[in-house]
Design a protein around this motif. Structure first.
Motif, PDB file in Angstrom:
ATOM      1  N   TYR A 444     -35.668 -21.979  20.666  1.00  0.00           N
ATOM      2  CA  TYR A 444     -34.591 -21.466  19.807  1.00  0.00           C
ATOM      3  C   TYR A 444     -33.298 -22.259  20.030  1.00  0.00           C
ATOM      4  N   LEU A 445     -32.978 -22.509  21.297  1.00  0.00           N
ATOM      5  CA  LEU A 445     -31.737 -23.235  21.591  1.00  0.00           C
ATOM      6  C   LEU A 445     -31.772 -24.657  21.040  1.00  0.00           C
ATOM      7  N   PHE A 449     -36.662 -22.791  15.734  1.00  0.00           N
ATOM      8  CA  PHE A 449     -36.870 -21.621  14.871  1.00  0.00           C
ATOM      9  C   PHE A 449     -35.598 -20.786  14.886  1.00  0.00           C
ATOM     10  N   ARG A 450     -35.510 -19.836  13.949  1.00  0.00           N
ATOM     11  CA  ARG A 450     -34.273 -19.098  13.748  1.00  0.00           C
ATOM     12  C   ARG A 450     -34.568 -17.609  13.616  1.00  0.00           C
ATOM     13  N   LYS A 459     -25.553 -28.863  13.180  1.00  0.00           N
ATOM     14  CA  LYS A 459     -25.869 -29.778  14.272  1.00  0.00           C
ATOM     15  C   LYS A 459     -25.710 -29.053  15.606  1.00  0.00           C
ATOM     16  N   LEU A 460     -26.668 -29.263  16.509  1.00  0.00           N
ATOM     17  CA  LEU A 460     -26.645 -28.587  17.808  1.00  0.00           C
ATOM     18  C   LEU A 460     -25.470 -29.082  18.638  1.00  0.00           C
ATOM     19  N   MET A 466     -27.282 -28.098  26.497  1.00  0.00           N
ATOM     20  CA  MET A 466     -27.271 -27.949  27.952  1.00  0.00           C
ATOM     21  C   MET A 466     -28.026 -26.684  28.366  1.00  0.00           C
ATOM     22  N   PHE A 467     -27.774 -25.567  27.674  1.00  0.00           N
ATOM     23  CA  PHE A 467     -28.486 -24.331  27.991  1.00  0.00           C
ATOM     24  C   PHE A 467     -29.964 -24.432  27.626  1.00  0.00           C
TER      25      PHE A 467
END
Length: 659
Positions: A444-445, A449-450, A459-460, A466-467
């Motif tokens: 997820y991070l 998927f959402r 955009k991440l 990092m997490f």
């Protein structure tokens, strides 16, 4: 889901009020001494558990409630000769009540002389009301039915059948050097450091709650309201600080009902860790919390509550109005803070020490973390410009919390499985579920998927990546642990023990050691091999027991001693497995209270209480084969302390053999 919290509170209250404790902090008995044909001396004795105290009849007014005897039909059938005398008491100034209080520790003895008015009277009833205190004070009532022809305890005891009497007496053992148990106190975990840990957990939970969409947007709005509303800057700052204080106060007040539960039963909250169906209920609760964080529904308190509080804050104004504003925040933000507070409750029930005290400390930490920004940003309003804007990142925080809630949920289900001996959630199964959860969190991070309440795909961020990497590393850590490639010491006490394993067939004892789960069998073997005994009072759901086994017992300096030098007897006080019908019985305490023994845990919990005057786990005692206490008892300690304790016991055993 609107009234979910009300149902939850009702369920906990009902269970709390119906729970039964295995041990009273004070056990009472009495004697009758005949002085003449019409005069008798009644002696009431109370054995008080370590750390507790009972107040005198003559403690100062304005302090805690004194002990009080009510002699039924006094003045009709008999008269009291003078006042009841007491054994030695302790006087100590109370900072709370500002009076010098008088109380008993370890033992309380009251003596009252009576003279019969009606010579035909052969039985009298006496009621004792008293307060027994530790962290909290518990009011108690004891009814003595006294036969003037003999001890009422002996008469009542005859009502039990012979089998119950025999099995009850078999629980009592003659221990030598029993005074050693109390020398220097218990070598337990540092209570202060434990409370600081709980405070830290609560504070961390409050910081996380600040990042949720229910709370974060309120910070600049509320601070701006206070600073702009007041004509003087100092007044605005004072109001914001008062607002923060009331937030802390509200969360402190939320913990007080749990102290009431403790007053009904000093162990009632600790049953959360050992009651099967309560653990299952908490599993369901945390699953519900988790899916609310995933966005499938929202948990809210009735909107009328928030409207009434908001209206009250506008009407009354001043300090009271600010209090209602803080209460409005607590109600409105419940959909985000409720699951976090539930996690805090779960964590405190798994921690060592008094659960109600732990919860209060944790709630204060939680409230302080929520309150700090309102006070700090009022003092330094320019900092508001550095706050990040509200956005999708807060939804990400909620989803991550949802995965953590699910992980905690399976801890409670694992407790139920262990205590109930279901054999379903073995160590590998539990770790496998956690691996799946943290892999899903990682995916997820990384945006693979959402969930329903996620906004448009973006955009991440570097923080999210990092997490995500942290989640991936933790998943790999769990995979290595499930295959025993590395020890999972970071999780000591959380997964089921090593011996509760799909692959473990040789031994169901910790670390593959040889152990006995019956006291008499273990003592018989110790006599046969002439080795000292390590008596281990433990529990399936005892987190600190697992920490001791995995971090201390496994140490290279400890394990050989346990394996080669001692006979290990592990007694599980929370084992809900029923005893055979032939071994079930009624046990009578010295106070006359009768307890039905139907499970293995009830048997060994009662055994620990009556012989060692203790009710906590882990609890370790060193015994010689002829039941001589070799050292003081210890609980949760470090490797060095435990090794010295074990070697000291070996030396004393060797000395006794050479005599």
């Amino acid at each position: 889901m609107r009234y979910f919290l009300l149902v939850f509170g009702f369920f906990i209250t009902t269970l709390a009020l119906s729970a039964q404790t295995d041990a009273d902090p004070a056990l009472w008995s009495h004697e009758v001494k005949k002085i003449s044909d019409t005069e008798y001396e009644l002696v009431f004795k109370g054995k008080i558990m370590d750390g507790w105290h009972v107040y005198s009849q003559y403690t100062a007014e304005g302090g805690s409630l004194p002990s009080e005897f009510t002699f039924e039909k006094a003045g009709e059938d008999y008269e009291l000769i003078g006042k009841a005398s007491e054994s030695e008491t302790i006087k100590e100034y109370s900072d709370i009540f500002e009076v010098e209080e008088t109380f008993f520790k370890k033992e309380a003895i009251f003596t009252q002389k009576i003279k019969l008015i009606n010579p035909a009277i052969r039985q009298i009833s006496v009621n004792l009301f008293y307060q027994i205190c530790k962290e909290v004070c518990i009011p108690k009532d004891v009814l003595f039915q006294i036969s003037l022809d003999g001890n009422a305890f002996a008469e009542t005891k005859k009502e039990l059948d012979e089998r119950s009497l025999a099995l009850g007496e078999s629980l009592r053992v003659e221990l030598k050097n029993k005074s050693l148990l109390n020398q220097g106190g218990l070598g337990g975990a540092d209570g202060k450091s434990n409370l600081w840990m709980i405070f830290g957990l609560g504070f961390l939970g409050g910081l996380i709650a600040l990042l949720t969409p229910c709370v974060f947007p309120m910070i600049p709005l509320t601070v701006s309201f206070f600073t702009k509303q007041s004509q003087q800057k100092s007044k605005g700052i004072a109001n914001a600080v008062l607002y923060g204080f009331f937030i802390v106060l509200i969360y402190f007040l939320l913990s007080l009902p749990f102290h009431v539960f403790n007053s009904v039963d000093s162990q009632v909250l600790n049953t959360i860790a050992t009651n099967i169906w309560l653990n299952v209920f908490f599993f369901v609760i945390f699953v519900v919390f988790a899916f609310s964080f995933f966005g499938y529904y929202e948990l809210t308190l009735p909107s009328s509550w928030a409207n009434k509080m908001d209206s009250a804050s506008s009407k009354v104004g001043g300090g009271l109005g600010i209090f209602f504003m803080a209460l409005t925040l607590a109600i409105v933000s419940f959909s985000c803070t409720g699951p976090i507070l539930g996690g805090l409750l779960g964590s405190t029930t798994l921690a060592d020490g008094d659960v109600a005290t732990n919860l209060t400390v944790g709630m204060v930490g939680f409230g302080l973390a929520l309150a700090l920004p309102f006070a700090l940003f009022a003092l330094f309003p320019a900092w508001l410009n550095s706050l990040p804007k509200s956005g999708g990142w807060m939804t990400t925080v909620k989803v991550v919390l949802g995965f953590l809630e699910l992980a905690l949920a399976f801890k409670f289900l694992s407790n139920a499985d262990l205590v109930g001996n279901w054999g379903i959630f073995k160590r590998e199964i539990f770790l496998g579920i956690w691996i799946v959860l943290f892999v899903l969190m990682t995916l997820y991070l990384f945006g693979l998927f959402r969930f329903p309440h996620d906004g448009p795909k973006q955009k991440l961020s570097a923080t999210r990546k990092m997490f995500g990497l942290f989640g991936l590393a933790f998943s790999v850590y769990l995979v290595l642990g499930i295959f025993n490639l590395i020890p999972l010491k970071l999780l000591s006490g959380f997964p089921p023990p090593d011996f509760y394993s799909v692959s473990q067939t040789e031994s169901d004892c910790p670390l593959g050691l040889d152990c006995f789960k019956d006291f008499d069998e273990g003592v018989a073997y110790a006599k046969e091999v002439n080795k000292p005994i390590l008596l281990d009072f433990t529990g399936w759901a005892c987190v600190n027991c697992r920490k001791m086994e995995e971090n201390v017992w496994s140490h290279s300096s400890i394990y050989p001693l346990l394996k080669d030098e001692y006979v290990l007897i592990s007694l599980y006080v929370d084992d809900r497995k029923e005893l055979p019908d032939s071994e079930k019985f009624d046990f009578q305490y010295d106070s006359g209270r009768i307890k039905t023994i139907e499970t293995i845990g009830q048997k060994w919990g009662t055994f620990q209480t009556i012989n060692f005057n203790a009710a906590s786990q882990p609890y370790y005692v060193l015994l010689s084969p002829n039941l001589e206490i070799l050292n003081d008892a210890v609980q949760y300690v470090d490797v060095e302390t435990y090794e010295k304790w074990l070697r000291s016991g070996l030396e004393k055993h060797q000395l006794s053999m050479n005599k």
